[in-house]
Design a protein around this motif. Structure first.
Motif, PDB file in Angstrom:
ATOM      1  N   ALA A 154       1.273  -1.077  -0.075  1.00 47.64           N
ATOM      2  CA  ALA A 154       0.236  -0.062   0.524  1.00 47.64           C
ATOM      3  C   ALA A 154       1.134   1.329   0.076  1.00 47.64           C
ATOM      4  CB  ALA A 154      -1.207   0.341   1.159  1.00 47.64           C
ATOM      5  N   ASP A 155       0.787   2.481  -0.875  1.00 45.38           N
ATOM      6  CA  ASP A 155       1.283   3.257  -0.569  1.00 45.38           C
ATOM      7  C   ASP A 155       0.230   4.557  -0.816  1.00 45.38           C
ATOM      8  OD1 ASP A 155       3.779   5.104  -1.463  1.00 45.38           O
ATOM      9  OD2 ASP A 155       4.130   4.480  -3.645  1.00 45.38           O
ATOM     10  N   MET A 156       0.441   5.708  -0.151  1.00 47.78           N
ATOM     11  CA  MET A 156      -0.107   6.899   0.130  1.00 47.78           C
ATOM     12  C   MET A 156       0.805   8.228   0.288  1.00 47.78           C
ATOM     13  SD  MET A 156      -2.885   5.725   2.835  1.00 47.78           S
ATOM     14  CE  MET A 156      -1.775   4.275   4.013  1.00 47.78           C
ATOM     15  N   ARG A 157      -0.224   8.879  -1.104  1.00 45.64           N
ATOM     16  CA  ARG A 157       1.142  10.056  -1.679  1.00 45.64           C
ATOM     17  C   ARG A 157       0.152  11.656  -1.036  1.00 45.64           C
ATOM     18  NH1 ARG A 157       5.368  10.896  -6.190  1.00 45.64           N
ATOM     19  NH2 ARG A 157       6.216  12.729  -5.562  1.00 45.64           N
ATOM     20  N   TYR A 158       0.846  12.600  -0.553  1.00 46.19           N
ATOM     21  CA  TYR A 158      -0.261  13.753  -0.246  1.00 46.19           C
ATOM     22  C   TYR A 158       0.788  14.674  -0.409  1.00 46.19           C
ATOM     23  CZ  TYR A 158      -3.317  16.667   1.236  1.00 46.19           C
ATOM     24  OH  TYR A 158      -4.718  17.930   1.699  1.00 46.19           O
ATOM     25  N   GLU A 159       0.695  15.708  -0.835  1.00 47.11           N
ATOM     26  CA  GLU A 159       1.337  16.875  -1.560  1.00 47.11           C
ATOM     27  C   GLU A 159       0.551  18.012  -1.714  1.00 47.11           C
ATOM     28  OE1 GLU A 159       3.339  18.259  -6.277  1.00 47.11           O
ATOM     29  OE2 GLU A 159       3.904  16.103  -5.456  1.00 47.11           O
ATOM     30  N   ILE A 160       1.206  19.364  -0.787  1.00 52.04           N
ATOM     31  CA  ILE A 160       0.501  20.661  -1.264  1.00 52.04           C
ATOM     32  C   ILE A 160       1.609  21.658  -1.930  1.00 52.04           C
ATOM     33  CG2 ILE A 160      -0.190  22.562   0.203  1.00 52.04           C
ATOM     34  CD1 ILE A 160      -0.705  20.277   2.647  1.00 52.04           C
ATOM     35  N   ASN A 161       1.183  22.293  -2.868  1.00 49.53           N
ATOM     36  CA  ASN A 161       1.844  23.204  -3.618  1.00 49.53           C
ATOM     37  C   ASN A 161       1.589  24.713  -3.045  1.00 49.53           C
ATOM     38  OD1 ASN A 161       3.972  23.841  -5.061  1.00 49.53           O
ATOM     39  ND2 ASN A 161       3.289  23.764  -7.207  1.00 49.53           N
ATOM     40  N   ASN A 162       1.623  25.299  -3.100  1.00 48.69           N
ATOM     41  CA  ASN A 162       1.543  26.969  -2.836  1.00 48.69           C
ATOM     42  C   ASN A 162       2.830  27.907  -3.756  1.00 48.69           C
ATOM     43  OD1 ASN A 162      -0.414  26.383  -0.807  1.00 48.69           O
ATOM     44  ND2 ASN A 162       0.920  26.361   0.750  1.00 48.69           N
ATOM     45  N   THR A 163       2.194  27.990  -4.882  1.00 46.43           N
ATOM     46  CA  THR A 163       2.460  29.300  -5.331  1.00 46.43           C
ATOM     47  C   THR A 163       1.743  30.345  -5.849  1.00 46.43           C
ATOM     48  OG1 THR A 163       4.049  29.310  -6.908  1.00 46.43           O
ATOM     49  CG2 THR A 163       2.511  27.578  -6.950  1.00 46.43           C
ATOM     50  N   SER A 164       2.331  31.151  -6.883  1.00 48.32           N
ATOM     51  CA  SER A 164       2.041  32.761  -7.533  1.00 48.32           C
ATOM     52  C   SER A 164       1.868  31.776  -9.198  1.00 48.32           C
ATOM     53  CB  SER A 164       2.615  33.162  -7.216  1.00 48.32           C
ATOM     54  OG  SER A 164       2.164  34.016  -5.752  1.00 48.32           O
ATOM     55  N   SER A 165       0.974  32.084  -9.886  1.00 53.76           N
ATOM     56  CA  SER A 165       0.298  31.509 -11.304  1.00 53.76           C
ATOM     57  C   SER A 165      -0.509  33.190 -11.734  1.00 53.76           C
ATOM     58  CB  SER A 165      -0.503  30.395 -11.348  1.00 53.76           C
ATOM     59  OG  SER A 165      -0.285  29.783 -12.637  1.00 53.76           O
ATOM     60  N   ALA A 166       0.588  32.990 -13.178  1.00 55.82           N
ATOM     61  CA  ALA A 166      -0.613  34.035 -14.057  1.00 55.82           C
ATOM     62  C   ALA A 166      -1.058  33.292 -16.026  1.00 55.82           C
ATOM     63  CB  ALA A 166       0.802  35.430 -14.175  1.00 55.82           C
ATOM     64  N   GLN A 167      -1.522  34.332 -15.411  1.00 57.00           N
ATOM     65  CA  GLN A 167      -2.364  33.201 -17.606  1.00 57.00           C
ATOM     66  C   GLN A 167      -1.250  33.929 -18.217  1.00 57.00           C
ATOM     67  OE1 GLN A 167      -6.431  35.702 -18.250  1.00 57.00           O
ATOM     68  NE2 GLN A 167      -6.570  34.566 -19.675  1.00 57.00           N
ATOM     69  N   VAL A 212      -2.086  30.577  -5.847  1.00 57.35           N
ATOM     70  CA  VAL A 212      -2.422  29.855  -5.985  1.00 57.35           C
ATOM     71  C   VAL A 212      -2.038  28.410  -5.092  1.00 57.35           C
ATOM     72  CG1 VAL A 212      -2.715  27.833  -7.871  1.00 57.35           C
ATOM     73  CG2 VAL A 212      -2.780  30.196  -8.103  1.00 57.35           C
ATOM     74  N   THR A 213      -3.048  27.669  -4.834  1.00 56.41           N
ATOM     75  CA  THR A 213      -2.011  26.360  -3.829  1.00 56.41           C
ATOM     76  C   THR A 213      -3.208  25.127  -4.758  1.00 56.41           C
ATOM     77  OG1 THR A 213      -2.602  27.306  -1.608  1.00 56.41           O
ATOM     78  CG2 THR A 213      -3.053  25.551  -2.056  1.00 56.41           C
ATOM     79  N   GLY A 214      -2.435  24.095  -5.347  1.00 61.77           N
ATOM     80  CA  GLY A 214      -2.853  23.125  -5.360  1.00 61.77           C
ATOM     81  C   GLY A 214      -2.402  21.808  -4.466  1.00 61.77           C
ATOM     82  N   ILE A 215      -3.172  21.270  -4.773  1.00 56.62           N
ATOM     83  CA  ILE A 215      -2.976  20.078  -4.129  1.00 56.62           C
ATOM     84  C   ILE A 215      -2.973  18.290  -4.626  1.00 56.62           C
ATOM     85  CG2 ILE A 215      -4.385  18.556  -1.981  1.00 56.62           C
ATOM     86  CD1 ILE A 215      -5.554  20.860  -0.904  1.00 56.62           C
ATOM     87  N   LYS A 216      -2.689  17.647  -3.812  1.00 55.31           N
ATOM     88  CA  LYS A 216      -2.640  16.372  -4.773  1.00 55.31           C
ATOM     89  C   LYS A 216      -2.787  15.059  -4.090  1.00 55.31           C
ATOM     90  CE  LYS A 216       0.141  17.706  -9.093  1.00 55.31           C
ATOM     91  NZ  LYS A 216       1.379  17.734 -10.287  1.00 55.31           N
ATOM     92  N   ALA A 217      -3.893  14.214  -4.581  1.00 58.78           N
ATOM     93  CA  ALA A 217      -3.068  12.628  -3.156  1.00 58.78           C
ATOM     94  C   ALA A 217      -3.465  11.589  -4.321  1.00 58.78           C
ATOM     95  CB  ALA A 217      -4.445  13.300  -2.826  1.00 58.78           C
TER      96      ALA A 217
END
Length: 397
Positions: A324-337, A382-387
């Motif tokens: 069993a492999d579980m992964r959780y990632e949080i990324n706080n950054t800035s982004s522009a169009q 921008v806040t990105g969340i990956k699980a």
């Protein structure tokens, strides 16, 4: 393509390789079977390799010397048909990816090893093509270990390329007959000291790229980066590392009076930390944190702070019959169009081509277009969340 290969070994330490290839190519126009293109070409390769040979002077050992040399000449009319794949020439001679195998290349390399702790490698090379392109490179690698726990290394690369006066189409204003030149220089020094439980590292990297047009500075970019920290902290099943890096970047700016100068673009600080526990009761846990702050100085830009947290848990019980492999990632950054534009730079100078049937741009090393992204909006947080979770079972175990 018709090819002849020859391998010779006059002594145990010398190997000679030679290759001769001939190609024929034709393309039909589709009009009554007439031929639109027909060309024949030749390619020649000769390479010599000398394995390490021990040298002595008055009975005193001076280490071992090795070397290699190569001559390769490929006519512009030669068609490889997938036979040649020399991607390293894109980087080593700075001449783009379009048909990089064409032209004449001459290289020589020398290595000197003293004992098991000191080694010196040096190489030179030159490339010439029928269209006026030229490139010369030099590289040097030095490695020394005064003691088993202390290691020093130094790497130097220099690529100087250019062309004879030709008509050049650029992304900006089309230029008339001009002489282009570019230079890429990189230096990297590192010192490492380590024991069974603790390892420290100090590195310094400097890289500079610049382009000249008619011997005048046209464009450029450079950076300096210093890194220090602990690349290994180990205590039983627990492992960790912590490093901090400081990078300063400079760019070439063109003023209103068309004069160019180097500007301090930005300064970036990156902190990396990681801790992990390996294989305790079938359980492995790791967590990594990266924090990067970039501030702009003399060049226009928006200061930004980026944080990344990556946590991972792996559980393999019952003789690893369940994984069993579980992964959780949080990324706080800035982004522009941004706005994407496709620029026509001429045949063979781009990496995309327009497909007339689908209307899409398809990757092609001999293409007509390049893609450019222009910022059209302000930077916003921008806040990105990956699980993710993965479960694998092998009950036969």
């Amino acid at each position: 393509v018709l090819a002849f290969d020859l391998l010779a070994k006059p002594t145990d330490s010398i190997s000679l390789t030679s290759e001769l290839a001939m190609s024929g190519y034709s393309a039909a126009t589709g009009n009554a079977g007439d031929l639109d293109q027909r060309r024949n070409g030749n390619a020649f390769l000769f390479r010599a390799d000398v394995e390490p040979v021990a040298i002595r002077t008055y009975g005193l050992p001076l280490g071992a010397i090795s070397g290699s040399g190569m001559v390769r000449d490929i006519q512009s009319t030669f068609t490889p048909s997938g036979r040649i794949d020399q991607a390293e020439y894109h980087r080593r001679y700075g001449q783009g990816s379009g048909e990089s195998w064409r032209g004449r290349v001459v290289e020589a390399n020398l290595g000197h090893r003293i004992g098991d702790r000191t080694e010196l490698k040096a190489g030179i090379g030159r490339m010439r093509r029928a269209n006026g392109f030229r490139s010369d490179r030099q590289d040097l690698v030095l490695t020394a270990m005064p003691i088993s726990s202390l290691k020093f290394s130094y790497t130097y690369d220099d690529v100087n390329s250019g062309s004879s006066p030709v008509s050049i189409v650029t992304i900006g204003t089309p230029s008339s007959t001009s002489k282009l030149g570019s230079r890429w220089r990189r230096q990297h020094a590192a010192a490492r000291y380590g024991s069974s439980r603790l390892g420290t590292i100090f590195t310094f990297t400097q890289e500079k790229q610049k382009q000249n047009e008619d011997n005048s500075l046209r464009d450029g970019r450079s950076f300096r980066e210093f890194t220090a920290g602990f690349d290994r902290i180990q205590w039983g099943r627990f492992k960790a590392f912590s490093t901090v890096a400081l990078r300063t970047t400079s760019v070439v700016s063109r003023a209103d009076d068309a004069k160019t100068s180097w500007l301090h673009e930005s300064t970036a600080r990156t902190l990396r930390q990681q801790v992990s526990m390996q294989e305790w009761q079938a359980l492995t846990i790791s967590a990594q944190m990266i924090q990067r702050y970039k501030s702009f100085k003399q060049a226009a830009g928006t200061d930004n702070l980026e944080n990344l947290i990556d946590a991972r848990l792996r559980f393999r019980p019952w003789r690893q019959s369940v994984d069993a492999d579980m992964r959780y990632e949080i990324n706080n950054t800035s982004s522009a169009q941004s706005d994407r534009q496709y620029i026509n730079v001429g045949r063979g100078r781009g990496n995309l081509r327009l497909d007339e049937v689908s209307g899409e741009y398809i990757p092609d090393t001999d293409g007509d277009y390049v893609v450019r992204y222009d910022q059209v909006g302000k930077y916003e947080p921008v806040t990105g969340i990956k699980a993710s979770m993965r479960l694998k079972s092998q009950m036969r175990r």
